[in-house]
Design an enzyme around this catalytic site. Structure first.
Site, PDB file in Angstrom:
ATOM      1  N   HIS A  82       0.815  -1.211   0.000  1.00  0.00           N
ATOM      2  CA  HIS A  82       0.000   0.000   0.000  1.00  0.00           C
ATOM      3  C   HIS A  82       0.854   1.269   0.000  1.00  0.00           C
ATOM      4  O   HIS A  82       0.350   2.343  -0.309  1.00  0.00           O
ATOM      5  CB  HIS A  82      -1.006  -0.007   1.159  1.00  0.00           C
ATOM      6  N   ASN A 209      -8.998  -5.330   7.320  1.00  0.00           N
ATOM      7  CA  ASN A 209      -8.121  -4.246   7.760  1.00  0.00           C
ATOM      8  C   ASN A 209      -8.217  -4.072   9.267  1.00  0.00           C
ATOM      9  O   ASN A 209      -9.308  -4.021   9.826  1.00  0.00           O
ATOM     10  CB  ASN A 209      -8.526  -2.952   7.050  1.00  0.00           C
ATOM     11  N   ASP A 218       1.100  -7.877   2.229  1.00  0.00           N
ATOM     12  CA  ASP A 218       1.247  -6.426   2.039  1.00  0.00           C
ATOM     13  C   ASP A 218       2.736  -6.061   1.945  1.00  0.00           C
ATOM     14  O   ASP A 218       3.312  -5.505   2.863  1.00  0.00           O
ATOM     15  CB  ASP A 218       0.581  -5.685   3.200  1.00  0.00           C
ATOM     16  N   ASN A 324      -8.867   3.640   5.043  1.00  0.00           N
ATOM     17  CA  ASN A 324      -7.995   3.331   6.172  1.00  0.00           C
ATOM     18  C   ASN A 324      -8.259   4.291   7.330  1.00  0.00           C
ATOM     19  O   ASN A 324      -8.337   3.886   8.497  1.00  0.00           O
ATOM     20  CB  ASN A 324      -6.538   3.432   5.736  1.00  0.00           C
ATOM     21  N   ASN A 649       4.564   3.528  10.596  1.00  0.00           N
ATOM     22  CA  ASN A 649       5.309   2.272  10.717  1.00  0.00           C
ATOM     23  C   ASN A 649       4.951   1.303   9.597  1.00  0.00           C
ATOM     24  O   ASN A 649       5.512   0.213   9.528  1.00  0.00           O
ATOM     25  CB  ASN A 649       5.045   1.589  12.060  1.00  0.00           C
ATOM     26  N   SER A 650       4.029   1.680   8.738  1.00  0.00           N
ATOM     27  CA  SER A 650       3.754   0.846   7.568  1.00  0.00           C
ATOM     28  C   SER A 650       5.037   0.661   6.776  1.00  0.00           C
ATOM     29  O   SER A 650       5.685   1.632   6.396  1.00  0.00           O
ATOM     30  CB  SER A 650       2.701   1.502   6.678  1.00  0.00           C
ATOM     31  N   PHE A 666       2.827  -4.081   8.855  1.00  0.00           N
ATOM     32  CA  PHE A 666       1.886  -3.380   7.988  1.00  0.00           C
ATOM     33  C   PHE A 666       0.587  -2.976   8.679  1.00  0.00           C
ATOM     34  O   PHE A 666      -0.224  -2.254   8.095  1.00  0.00           O
ATOM     35  CB  PHE A 666       1.572  -4.190   6.730  1.00  0.00           C
TER      36      PHE A 666
END
Length: 723
Positions: A82, A209, A218, A324, A649-650, A666
């Site tokens: 993403h 999610n 991801d 999100n 932190n993704s 993720f």
């Protein structure tokens, strides 16, 4: 390299557990014996060398609001699917839908450049607290204080960025207790190497999610390039893969329950230092409004996108981003209630007040808190107007682009140091990229319907919260046919949404723009006037905050008597953790790993649980290769750890005690979304892709032999020989 001063002296390390997003320099103050007992197998100074101001942690990079990690010396970076969604979308068409199909470059010549994509590699940290406060004139009011500190910040950044390909920023810690100048190398040539099909990269979609158990791949792989001499450079066919000084080798052994891991990255924003009343307002007003407004906008985007294949591609990134945020808001509300976070914070705050009342040295903290509470009450009076104006300025592409062009023309005539930060010379290349990139995300039917919905909401505001630009262009009362006709006319007679014309407008003066008599631009100028007034109001608030928060935070930290990690602020951090499951509710326990078998069990053939044919075929044939977990007797897909993470932190690398990459963060679990306001060890779990699922996809599904050799997990030609 320069180094930052310590925020705190860190002692009593065993009390830290998984809580805390620690700065690189703070890590050096942790008890090495405790870290070794937890599972760290490399010396702490390998993580961060105080003399050089760098180390293994510098293998963690910032990727446009996400995190990522070098995984080869040849510039390969792994991050979330993403996080590179816009690059995949940029190269997708209805005839060649790379979002759906996925993408693998068979050689470097096939790698796809990402317009405007950049990677920041950390290079230095310098404490500038004294310089920031010394810039404030004696007797300055709150607005003057903020203006003076903002100017000093710009001066520090300008000096720092005299070196080529350098990106700097000043970060505030604990509301102004400390300011740190961050120095990074900016790599502007970023190319897509691999992205799995969307059905893998976001398997489960919005339904899964923030949830567990999770079965999402991801992840994606990009590559950073440099000029032939090794210097950072913009895209050029002659550029060569960037040679990374620090990178994380991939662990082929993965993880098992109770293993020690570290999550490294650039966590965005947390709110643990807020006063209880501020947290209460977010619970009572902010998150419910996010759910209300964004819920409507998402429905509009989806409905219009379903009518047109090209439109569906265009709105995909916006739907993803809004979706999100929408679901996050719901999780925040559930978590705040479940954890009684506001109530507990009120109790903790009261304890600090009672403690400070007995200590004369903290009398200033009590006075500061009282004034902060008064300011909170005053700010709450215009909440609805400010929230809606913020959404209006960024959600609908037409007004957002028109406003940007108007502000750009107004700001560009000022000396650089007097401009708003987002319109300074250093930001203009990014702004140009955005003005071009948004064309790919624009779909007229959806954009106009979103604006219609926002105008309706604005016209319902009370007398003290009116948005003058809306009243002027659409009237004070809502009549759908009338407003819809005005919006149609606004878009039909405007050139703002024509890319070539918009690029011309970006170089024009305010007089030239106004002479165009473009109605959407005129609306943009009126929105800009609202924005100028709101910016000044918020500057005054920021000046008050930096005056009042430091004494209060010092009292809080002194009362704690133990390490208190600062709130996240998009700077490099590390969280120490263990792989472990959790109990989401009474009578239930979730194990910390999911498998390929679980992916197939969820497969329904209907979105969002569609397993691509090539993945299903490999799973059905049990083509596990060397990536099977001997304990699970299956290919591991995702795992949980109790790391302290948040948005930003993704894409964070999750590494073991040897410094090897074992996974990629993720997400967080639903029960942990409110972790932004307070860490709860019972449910604080972050969700990671297991590196063995990444390798299984590359090996057994994609047959990406050259890439596997370059990553060092398969014997063969040296990485630099891959073509």
């Amino acid at each position: 390299m320069k180094k930052t001063l310590l925020l705190l002296s860190l002692v009593a390390a065993p009390a830290l557990a998984g809580e805390g997003k620690w700065t690189p320099q703070q890590v050096l103050e942790l008890d090495p014996a405790w870290l070794k007992a937890q599972g760290l197998q490399v010396p702490p100074k390998r993580l961060w060398d105080p003399k050089r101001g760098t180390g293994l942690l510098a293998g963690t990079v910032s990727v446009g609001g996400c995190s990522g990690a070098f995984i080869s010396e040849t510039g390969l970076i792994i991050t979330n699917h993403h996080c590179v969604f816009s690059i995949v979308q940029e190269h997708s068409t209805p005839q060649r839908d790379l979002l759906a199909q996925g993408f693998l470059a068979k050689n470097r010549e096939e790698e796809l450049p990402g317009k405007g994509s950049r990677v920041l590699v950390p290079r230095g940290f310098t404490d500038v607290t004294k310089e920031m406060f010394a810039a404030v004139p004696e007797g300055a009011d709150d607005l003057a204080r903020q203006k003076a500190m903002e100017r000093k910040e710009k001066e520090l950044i300008a000096e720092c960025e005299k070196r080529p390909a350098t990106r700097c920023r000043v970060a505030s810690f604990d509301g102004g207790v400390q300011f740190v100048l961050l120095d990074s190398v900016e790599l502007a040539d970023v190319r897509l190497v691999y992205a799995p099909p969307r059905a893998v990269g976001e398997f489960g979609g919005e339904e899964d999610n923030w949830m567990w158990p999770r079965h999402t791949g991801d992840f994606s792989i990009i590559r950073a390039y440099s000029a032939p001499d090794g210097s950072a450079a913009k895209y050029d066919a002659q550029n060569v893969p960037h040679k990374a000084e620090f990178f994380f080798p991939l662990s082929t052994e993965g993880v098992k329950p109770d293993d020690f891991v570290m999550v490294l990255g650039y966590p965005g924003t947390t709110f643990r230092a807020l006063l209880a009343e501020d947290k209460a307002e977010r619970q009572a007003r902010f998150y419910p409004r996010v759910i209300d407004v964004y819920g409507e906008l998402i429905r509009i985007l989806k409905e219009e996108g379903e009518k047109d294949p090209a439109g569906k591609l265009a709105v995909a990134p916006t739907v993803k981003g809004m979706g999100n945020r929408y679901k996050n808001a719901g999780g925040q509300l559930v978590g705040l209630k479940r954890g009684r976070i506001v109530e507990k914070h009120r109790e903790a705050e009261a304890a600090v007040v009672a403690w400070a009342e007995k200590r004369n040295e903290h009398a200033g903290a009590l006075k500061a808190r009282s004034e902060l509470l008064s300011l909170h009450a005053e700010n709450a009076k215009t909440f609805e107007r400010e929230f809606l104006l913020d959404v209006l300025r960024m959600a609908s592409k037409g007004p957002s682009l028109a406003l940007t062009l108007a502000r750009l023309a107004q700001e560009r005539v000022k000396p650089d140091l007097e401009r708003r930060p987002e319109f300074m010379e250093r930001e203009l290349p990014r702004l140009a990229d955005r003005l071009e990139r948004e064309q790919k995300n624009y779909f007229a039917a959806a954009d106009k319907r979103m604006l219609l919905a926002l105008v309706r909401r604005a016209q319902a505001l009370g007398e003290g919260e009116r948005i003058a630009a809306i009243d002027k262009h659409f009237g004070r009362t809502y009549a759908e046919k009338d407003v819809s006709a005005k919006i149609d006319a606004l878009y039909a007679s405007s050139k703002v949404l024509d890319l070539a014309e918009r690029q011309k407008m970006a170089g024009e003066t305010e007089a030239q723009l106004r002479a165009r008599k473009d109605p959407l631009l005129d609306f943009g100028f009126d929105l800009a006037a609202e924005g100028v007034a709101l910016d000044e109001l918020r500057d005054r608030r920021a000046g008050a905050n930096v005056r009042l928060m430091p004494p209060w935070r010092r009292a809080v930290m002194a009362h704690a008597g133990k390490p208190v990690a600062p709130d996240a602020n998009s700077t490099l951090r590390v969280s120490f953790a263990k792989v472990k499951g959790y109990a989401p509710r009474d009578g239930a326990f979730y194990t910390p790993q999911t498998t390929l078998t679980g992916v197939m069990e969820k497969h329904t053939g209907q979105a969002p649980f569609i397993v691509p044919d090539k993945v299903a075929a490999a799973a059905a044939a049990k083509k596990y290769g060397p990536w099977v977990d001997s304990r699970l007797k299956d290919v591991p897909v995702n795992f949980l750890a109790d790391a302290d993470t948040t948005g930003g932190n993704s894409g964070s690398p999750t590494v073991n005690g040897k410094g090897q990459l074992v996974g990629l963060n993720f997400d967080r679990v639903w029960e942990n979304v409110a972790n932004d306001f307070g860490y709860n060890p019972d449910v604080a779990r972050n969700v990671n892709v297991d590196v063995r699922y990444v390798l299984w996809m590359l090996d057994q599904v994609e047959d990406a032999d050259g890439l596997l050799r370059e990553l060092g997990v398969r014997k063969g030609p040296k990485a630099q020989e891959r073509r």
